[in-house]
Design an enzyme around this catalytic site. Structure first.
Site, PDB file in Angstrom:
ATOM      1  N   PRO A  77       0.987  -1.046  -0.046  1.00 51.63           N
ATOM      2  CA  PRO A  77       0.081  -0.024   0.006  1.00 51.63           C
ATOM      3  C   PRO A  77       0.895   1.230  -0.109  1.00 51.63           C
ATOM      4  O   PRO A  77       1.864   1.434   0.773  1.00 51.63           O
ATOM      5  CB  PRO A  77      -0.667   0.014   1.334  1.00 51.63           C
ATOM      6  CG  PRO A  77      -0.928  -1.449   1.372  1.00 51.63           C
ATOM      7  CD  PRO A  77       0.446  -2.164   1.117  1.00 51.63           C
ATOM      8  N   CYS A  78       0.472   2.171  -1.022  1.00 46.39           N
ATOM      9  CA  CYS A  78       1.241   3.342  -1.137  1.00 46.39           C
ATOM     10  C   CYS A  78       0.918   4.542  -0.395  1.00 46.39           C
ATOM     11  O   CYS A  78       1.538   5.448  -0.260  1.00 46.39           O
ATOM     12  CB  CYS A  78       1.420   3.710  -2.717  1.00 46.39           C
ATOM     13  SG  CYS A  78      -0.055   3.936  -3.474  1.00 46.39           S
ATOM     14  N   GLN A  79      -0.362   4.612   0.242  1.00 46.31           N
ATOM     15  CA  GLN A  79      -0.629   5.736   0.669  1.00 46.31           C
ATOM     16  C   GLN A  79       0.208   6.371   1.769  1.00 46.31           C
ATOM     17  O   GLN A  79       0.371   7.641   2.032  1.00 46.31           O
ATOM     18  CB  GLN A  79      -2.298   5.525   1.354  1.00 46.31           C
ATOM     19  CG  GLN A  79      -3.274   5.325   0.329  1.00 46.31           C
ATOM     20  CD  GLN A  79      -3.278   3.748   0.112  1.00 46.31           C
ATOM     21  OE1 GLN A  79      -2.621   3.300   0.518  1.00 46.31           O
ATOM     22  NE2 GLN A  79      -4.556   3.537  -0.186  1.00 46.31           N
ATOM     23  N   PHE A  81       3.280   6.535   1.828  1.00 42.80           N
ATOM     24  CA  PHE A  81       4.503   7.241   1.289  1.00 42.80           C
ATOM     25  C   PHE A  81       4.070   8.542   0.290  1.00 42.80           C
ATOM     26  O   PHE A  81       4.893   9.174  -0.209  1.00 42.80           O
ATOM     27  CB  PHE A  81       5.512   6.032   0.595  1.00 42.80           C
ATOM     28  CG  PHE A  81       5.813   5.300   1.303  1.00 42.80           C
ATOM     29  CD1 PHE A  81       6.792   5.434   2.270  1.00 42.80           C
ATOM     30  CD2 PHE A  81       5.418   3.634   1.207  1.00 42.80           C
ATOM     31  CE1 PHE A  81       7.491   4.504   3.331  1.00 42.80           C
ATOM     32  CE2 PHE A  81       5.985   2.875   2.141  1.00 42.80           C
ATOM     33  CZ  PHE A  81       6.826   3.145   3.119  1.00 42.80           C
TER      34      PHE A  81
END
Length: 503
Positions: A77-79, A81
């Site tokens: 999950p990229c949220q 960063f």
């Protein structure tokens, strides 16, 4: 190697799998990991996968019990960063899920992996986040290369920069120090230079060139869109107020004339080489300053303008002088108008007729004309006016049109035919269609968002068929990865590494 065995983590709707399918790779899906119930439904429908293959929460998987596989794909999950997600990094539980990916590599030791994440992690925590990630890949036995790829260069009209990390198990290839292109000084090259000091195990992957922006946004828009996607006139007016008015064109000098010889200088020249009265300007620019005195020996003319000649494209069958039979193209200028304007003596202009809105196809009042031509003659016997088709309206991406105040920094409106704003799970972007200032503004539809991630129409229809709502379709597109970017990566990975190993 026969079929490529694939394990997918943080699977979403399966962009990696769609890319492998699209380029014709024969692969066996040994398992996937996803916790969102709606994404699971879409994934199984799109890839014809048995839900029994879903291992569920990656943090609860016993990695030792996973089947053997050759390729691990996924992006944690990229949220945590991303700028949109406020960049909490490893302090956020979602950020620490990265180490589940590392644990899987450590335990199963597949030949290859492909990992994706947001651009923001490159400089997150002053570069420490990327340092930790790269060192982790090295520690579990992989040589890596990484690149920042923008979807707009992969035949998708979306500005979406993401970091992609490719890993090959260290026993399969020799270490090769990264070659950073000379003169390159972007955030990724700086990150690589920093990582080289940490003695990261590396190799040089052949990335696709990023030099041609392919499709335009107008090419992925639906032709017929429900009125519910359009903003009200009030909201539209408020948004249009935020557009910077188009600037007038500058005065454009194109050449000069010699008053005595009457020749036009077509070579490369400068306005300073000619007296003011001898200078010729582009008629598409703004006018030069008017003065009250005669200049350059040309009487009262202050400036000369270069105009295109009338373009004659045919004749009509009329009695009389040849001049009244001529038909001109609207792309040229009008021929000289005379006072003898009756009896077919007026200039004739070809105007493209594109259709009739009357089902019978009859009736002048129902005829529709191309806006690139001139208007047909206006008459007073009908009050409904002339219908004009606009075949090439401006298509301007709009940042979060439903929000009165935009949440992100940067422009609210992009220019005509620029790539769309990045599709994500938080913001719903839109388009302004028309010509300034008469735009109609609407949200992008779920299908258009899926197209911006390069999913096939059939994939979208399969998700619809299992009852996925519009809100979930938007979310799934925003959470996904651009399929065409992954296709380019897999083509090189399969050709150079997988196939060579098989030979």
């Amino acid at each position: 190697m026969s079929k490529l065995r694939v394990m997918s983590l943080f699977s979403g709707i399966g962009a990696f799998e769609a890319a492998l399918r699209n380029i014709g790779v024969e692969y066996e899906l040994v398992g996937f990991s996803e916790i969102d119930k709606y994404a699971i439904k879409s994934y199984c429908a799109i890839h014809n996968a048995d839900e029994q293959l879903n291992f569920g929460d990656v943090s609860k998987i016993d990695k030792k019990k996973l089947p053997e596989f050759d390729l691990l794909v996924g992006g944690s999950p990229c949220q945590s960063f991303s700028v949109a997600g406020y960049r909490k990094g490893f302090e956020d539980t979602r950020g620490t899920l990265f180490f589940q990916y590392i644990d899987t590599l450590k335990e199963k030791q597949p030949r290859y992996f492909v990992f994706e994440n947001v651009k923001g992690l490159i400089n997150h925590d002053k570069g420490n986040t990327l340092n930790i990630m790269a060192e982790s890949f090295s520690e579990v036995g992989y040589r890596i290369d990484l690149e920042l790829l923008n979807s707009k260069f992969f035949n998708v009209p979306q500005n979406r920069e993401r970091i992609y990390i490719i890993g090959v198990r260290e026993d399969l290839i020799e270490n090769d120090e990264w070659v950073v292109e000379k003169g390159r000084n972007d955030v990724l090259s700086k990150g690589k230079k920093r990582l080289k000091e940490l003695n990261i195990k590396s190799f040089n992957f052949k990335w696709s060139a990023q030099d041609i922006v392919g499709r335009r946004l107008r090419e992925i828009l639906e032709e017929y869109v429900d009125e519910k996607y359009y903003l009200s006139e009030e909201k539209t007016s408020k948004l249009i107020e935020q557009i910077e008015k188009p600037k007038e064109k500058d005065v454009v000098f194109v050449g000069g004339i010699n008053v005595g010889k009457r020749w036009l200088n077509n070579g490369k020249t400068y306005s300073r080489n000619f007296k003011q009265g001898n200078r010729v300007y582009d008629s598409n620019g703004i006018a030069t300053t008017l003065t009250s005195q005669s200049v350059g020996g040309l009487g009262g003319q202050t400036s000369l303008y270069k105009v295109e000649d009338p373009i004659m494209i045919g004749h009509i069958d009329l009695k009389g002088h040849d001049a009244i039979k001529r038909v001109y193209s609207p792309d040229g200028v009008s021929p000289t108008l005379t006072t003898m304007g009756e009896g077919h003596r007026e200039p004739k202009i070809a105007v493209e007729y594109v259709g009739n809105i009357n089902p019978s196809g009859k009736g002048m009042n129902d005829q529709v004309y191309n806006s690139n031509g001139l208007s047909p003659t206006l008459t007073t016997n009908k009050g409904e006016g002339v219908k004009i088709s606009v075949p090439n309206p401006e298509i301007r991406p709009v940042l979060t049109p439903e929000r009165e105040e935009k949440r992100q920094n940067g422009r609210r409106f992009k220019e005509d035919d620029e790539p769309a704003f990045t599709v994500n799970t938080i913001d719903r972007h839109g388009v302004a269609i028309g010509e300034y200032p008469k735009y109609r503004i609407r949200k992008l539809t779920p299908l258009e968002c899926w197209r911006l991630q390069a999913f096939d129409e059939e994939d979208f229809e399969k998700a619809l068929s299992v009852g996925i709502s519009n809100s979930q379709l938007y979310k799934q597109a925003g959470n996904s990865i651009t399929v065409t970017v992954l296709e380019s990566i897999f083509k090189e990975l399969i050709h150079t590494y997988v196939n060579e190993e098989s030979e």
